[in-house]
Scaffold this motif. Structure first.
Motif: not given
Length: 448
Positions: A289-296, A320-334, A366-370
């Motif tokens: 899974i790749t991540l930036s401001e959105t899920i890649g 690489t991108r210039y914006l900060e990563s969206n960890f909330e989108a990462l959790y939803a994707s996982i 994330i660590s709660r499930y994986h």
């Protein structure tokens, strides 16, 4: 006719030996004014030089295929590794030649030193070997092979332009995958206090049928086998061997930092390829899974033969991108992609404890499930700065700030461990080895 003349003219180069001979002739003409006894020697010398020049041109140009050069490379280059390049030169002249070979390497290397000199006898073949180390993924355009050939007379050189032009893709590091395969099949982890334990589980992977003994779960009784044997027989199961291993790569601006020519993203990509290879050798399924401001890109975990190639093809184009990563989108994707408990190796970088605290709630979820392993980097430049002796007030200030940032990295490890999140704090150069060792340790401890 004009084209032939231009071809002769543009590929003819004057050597230093010719200029030295001309200088000697000029000197003879000057000396003739003071030494009358020189007579016609200067005129004879210039005549001999002219005849030698014509002879040199004739013997070099009478053979259209005097030499042949070829470049041999792999179909693709490995990022961050030394890639071997070979040039083979063959002499078709009936005499020995002095050759100067210039290889036009891709502009990304900014190298002008691939200039080789060698001597070849008639019908002789020689090879030139050198290495190139790319530091960026993408397409690398090789140019011509320029061969400057001189006869034994050595007054001029004839240039041959061999069309060695080719475009080679630079993929994530794959040259050193073999050494990581050895790590995967070795059993030396017990030297570090890690003991592999085979335990009986209740997963769906069948192990064997055995006689019932006290304490066995009666729910596993195999009634058909019991009827045949006349005694109680039970099924035993082992823990599922194929686990999901997902590598999550952060592509935000924090991963743009370069070390030894490679960005942190490239180090993470190289480590992902190596870890995926080792995981599949251990019969696990590798995903990405790749991540930036959105899920890649999302590659579902598989252990089929083509999975590693698919992962490398996806990572080949990542930037690489210039914006900060969206960890909330990462959790939803996982949560939506990974359906069973898996090992999630998250490659990212936190430069301050406040940056970690902003994202910590999502990491805890994330660590709660994986089983989550957060991999981030030591700043080697700050470490070297902190180890230098302070000479003045300004250097004391710089040294103190560097030590503060180094201490914050250690606090991040403790903060993650406090919530049961595993972490790997490593230098970029040792990233691949440390990540694979962490995976093998978890595998040996049967935590996955």
């Amino acid at each position: 006719m004009k084209k032939i003349i231009n071809q002769y003219y543009t590929n003819l180069f004057l050597n230093d030996r010719l200029f030295m001979a001309l200088g000697f002739c000029v000197l003879l003409f000057l000396l003739k004014f003071f030494f009358i006894w020189l007579g016609d020697i200067p005129e004879i010398a210039i005549g001999v030089l002219l005849l030698c020049l014509l002879a040199d041109i004739f013997i070099l140009y009478r053979n259209k295929t005097g030499v042949e050069a070829k470049r041999f490379t792999t179909k693709r280059l490995s990022n961050g590794d030394e890639n071997p390049i070979q040039i083979e030169l063959k002499n078709y002249y009936s005499f020995g030649i002095n050759a100067r070979i210039i290889d036009e390497v891709p502009e990304q290397f900014q190298l002008r030193d691939k200039d080789f000199k060698l001597y070849l006898k008639s019908a002789d073949t020689k090879s030139i070997h050198y290495n190139l180390r790319p530091t960026k993924r993408g397409e690398y355009d090789f140019g011509f092979i320029r061969a400057y050939i001189s006869s034994p007379i050595g007054l001029i050189s004839k240039r041959y332009n061999f069309d060695g032009a080719k475009v080679l893709p630079v993929y994530p590091s794959f040259i050193n995958l073999g050494q990581y395969e050895l790590m995967a099949i070795s059993h030396q982890l017990t030297e570090f206090g890690i003991k592999k334990i085979r335990k009986v589980g209740q997963s769906s992977e069948f192990d064997q049928i055995k006689n019932y003994v006290g304490g066995d779960d009666i729910r596993t009784i195999n009634w058909k086998a019991t009827a045949r044997k006349g005694g109680l027989m039970v099924n035993t199961y082992t823990d599922e061997k194929s686990q999901n291993i997902y590598c999550v790569i952060d592509k935000s601006r924090s991963m743009r930092m370069p070390f030894e020519g490679l960005s942190l993203l490239d180090y993470a990509i190289n480590a992902t390829v190596a870890l995926s290879k080792v995981a599949m050798l251990k019969q696990d399924k590798a995903g990405l899974i790749t991540l930036s401001e959105t899920i890649g890109k999302v590659v579902i975990a598989e252990k089929k033969a083509s999975q590693l190639g698919h992962i490398m093809q996806v990572l080949y184009k990542e930037k690489t991108r210039y914006l900060e990563s969206n960890f909330e989108a990462l959790y939803a994707s996982i949560r939506s992609v990974i359906k069973q408990r898996s090992l999630v190796v998250f490659f990212t970088n936190f430069e301050s404890i406040s940056a970690l605290n902003r994202q910590l709630p999502y990491l805890k979820r994330i660590s709660r499930y994986h089983l989550l392993v957060v991999v981030f980097f030591e700043n080697t430049e700050l470490k070297s700065l902190s180890e230098q002796p302070a000479k003045d007030l300004e250097s004391i200030y710089h040294k103190t700030i560097a030590e503060k940032f180094i201490y914050e990295k250690k606090l991040m490890v403790k903060e993650l461990n406090k919530y049961g999140i595993l972490s790997v704090l490593t230098t970029p150069q040792k990233l691949t080895i440390n990540v694979i060792n962490q995976y093998l340790a978890l595998k040996a401890q049967q935590r996955i």
